[in-house]
Design an enzyme around this catalytic site. Structure first.
Site, mmCIF file in Angstrom:
data_model
loop_
_atom_site.group_PDB
_atom_site.id
_atom_site.type_symbol
_atom_site.label_atom_id
_atom_site.label_comp_id
_atom_site.label_asym_id
_atom_site.label_seq_id
_atom_site.Cartn_x
_atom_site.Cartn_y
_atom_site.Cartn_z
ATOM 1 N N GLY A 45 0.776 -1.236 0.000
ATOM 2 C CA GLY A 45 0.000 0.000 0.000
ATOM 3 C C GLY A 45 0.805 1.282 0.000
ATOM 4 O O GLY A 45 0.421 2.264 -0.629
ATOM 5 N N GLU A 106 3.551 4.352 6.114
ATOM 6 C CA GLU A 106 2.377 3.508 5.879
ATOM 7 C C GLU A 106 1.354 4.300 5.068
ATOM 8 O O GLU A 106 1.270 5.527 5.177
ATOM 9 C CB GLU A 106 1.822 3.050 7.244
ATOM 10 N N ASP A 110 -6.009 2.501 9.979
ATOM 11 C CA ASP A 110 -7.448 2.276 10.131
ATOM 12 C C ASP A 110 -7.646 1.867 11.588
ATOM 13 O O ASP A 110 -7.608 2.710 12.486
ATOM 14 C CB ASP A 110 -7.827 1.182 9.117
ATOM 15 N N ARG A 172 -4.769 0.030 -7.236
ATOM 16 C CA ARG A 172 -3.617 0.663 -6.573
ATOM 17 C C ARG A 172 -3.026 1.772 -7.427
ATOM 18 O O ARG A 172 -2.483 2.740 -6.922
ATOM 19 C CB ARG A 172 -2.500 -0.364 -6.335
HETATM 20 P P1 IMP Z 1 -5.491 -1.554 10.234
HETATM 21 O O1 IMP Z 1 -4.671 -2.662 10.817
HETATM 22 O O2 IMP Z 1 -6.963 -1.745 10.473
HETATM 23 O O3 IMP Z 1 -5.027 -0.171 10.644
HETATM 24 O O4 IMP Z 1 -5.375 -1.687 8.669
HETATM 25 C C1 IMP Z 1 -4.331 -1.098 7.996
HETATM 26 C C2 IMP Z 1 -4.075 -1.766 6.668
HETATM 27 O O5 IMP Z 1 -5.287 -2.113 6.027
HETATM 28 C C3 IMP Z 1 -3.369 -0.785 5.776
HETATM 29 O O6 IMP Z 1 -2.011 -1.095 5.746
HETATM 30 C C4 IMP Z 1 -4.018 -0.977 4.432
HETATM 31 O O7 IMP Z 1 -3.222 -1.822 3.653
HETATM 32 C C5 IMP Z 1 -5.338 -1.632 4.715
HETATM 33 N N1 IMP Z 1 -6.458 -0.665 4.626
HETATM 34 C C6 IMP Z 1 -7.066 0.003 5.637
HETATM 35 N N2 IMP Z 1 -8.054 0.786 5.180
HETATM 36 C C7 IMP Z 1 -8.071 0.614 3.845
HETATM 37 C C8 IMP Z 1 -8.868 1.180 2.797
HETATM 38 O O8 IMP Z 1 -9.774 2.014 2.989
HETATM 39 N N3 IMP Z 1 -8.561 0.765 1.536
HETATM 40 C C9 IMP Z 1 -7.602 -0.146 1.269
HETATM 41 N N4 IMP Z 1 -6.820 -0.678 2.212
HETATM 42 C C10 IMP Z 1 -7.055 -0.309 3.494
HETATM 43 MG MG MG Z 2 -0.898 -1.114 4.013
#
Ligand code: IMP
Ligand code: MG
Length: 187
Positions: A45, A106, A110, A172
């Protein structure tokens, strides 16, 4: 530019993202002027964010230096739009981390579980310092309390793609951040 038919709405345009990367680079260059820095991008990402940020750092009046560039691969979503919380380091950086100033880059934070796992991975390898740069932040989705030192844009708690972010590995390459049309998710 021809609009991708799956895109419902552009949230941040390519010029807006470029401007934000420039602002992040100015702040980061101030903090690390003349100091060596390992820019560690989280694949896949943060590929665009990391490369564009590293380039923007190089043209600052007093850039960090020398800058090393490496990548780490984390996987958490397993093809869905909801984080599984089961974060795996699929590919480790090739560069040594011990004793270095590390800037983890990063794409989006999220729930924060991915970032927490990545920060722990780096800290276990005893860097001289660790800071984290996140291009997009969904503050209302946070489950883990993770430190973020440099933040680009806040985005609403919705699924977004482009500028490195994917839905099932597609989109992407879009140069902007966008929301997808709902039919994409039911295919
Ligand atoms: P977290 O562990 O919930 O913070 O998720 C983070 C990871 O999920 C990031 O490194 C992204 O690769 C992916 N991610 C989170 N939100 C999105 C989104 O809205 N679109 C695409 N990938 C996301
Ligand atoms: Mg990511």
């Amino acid at each position: 530019m021809k609009r991708e038919p799956a895109v419902e709405r552009v949230i941040f345009s390519a010029p807006e993202i470029r401007e934000t990367i420039g602002q992040l680079a100015r702040t980061i260059a101030r903090d690390y002027a003349g100091q060596p820095l390992l820019v560690l991008g989280v694949l896949k990402g943060a590929l665009y964010a990391c490369v564009d940020l590293a380039r923007a750092l190089a043209v600052q009046p007093e850039p960090p230096g020398p800058i090393e560039l490496d990548f780490i691969t984390a996987s958490s979503y397993g093809g869905s739009t909801v984080s599984s919380g089961n974060v795996r380091i699929a590919c480790e950086p090739q560069t040594g981390i011990a004793g270095k100033n590390v800037l983890l880059v990063e794409d989006v934070v999220d729930g924060g579980l991915t970032l927490a796992r990545l920060q722990a991975f780096v800290q276990e390898r005893r860097p001289a310092s660790l800071r984290t740069c996140v291009l997009f932040d969904k503050p209302s989705a946070r489950m883990a309390d993770v430190p973020v030192d440099y933040r680009g844009h806040a985005v609403p708690d919705q699924f977004v793609v482009g500028y490195g972010l994917d839905y099932q590995e597609s989109y992407r390459n879009l140069p902007y951040l966008a929301q997808l049309r709902s039919w994409v998710f039911s295919q």
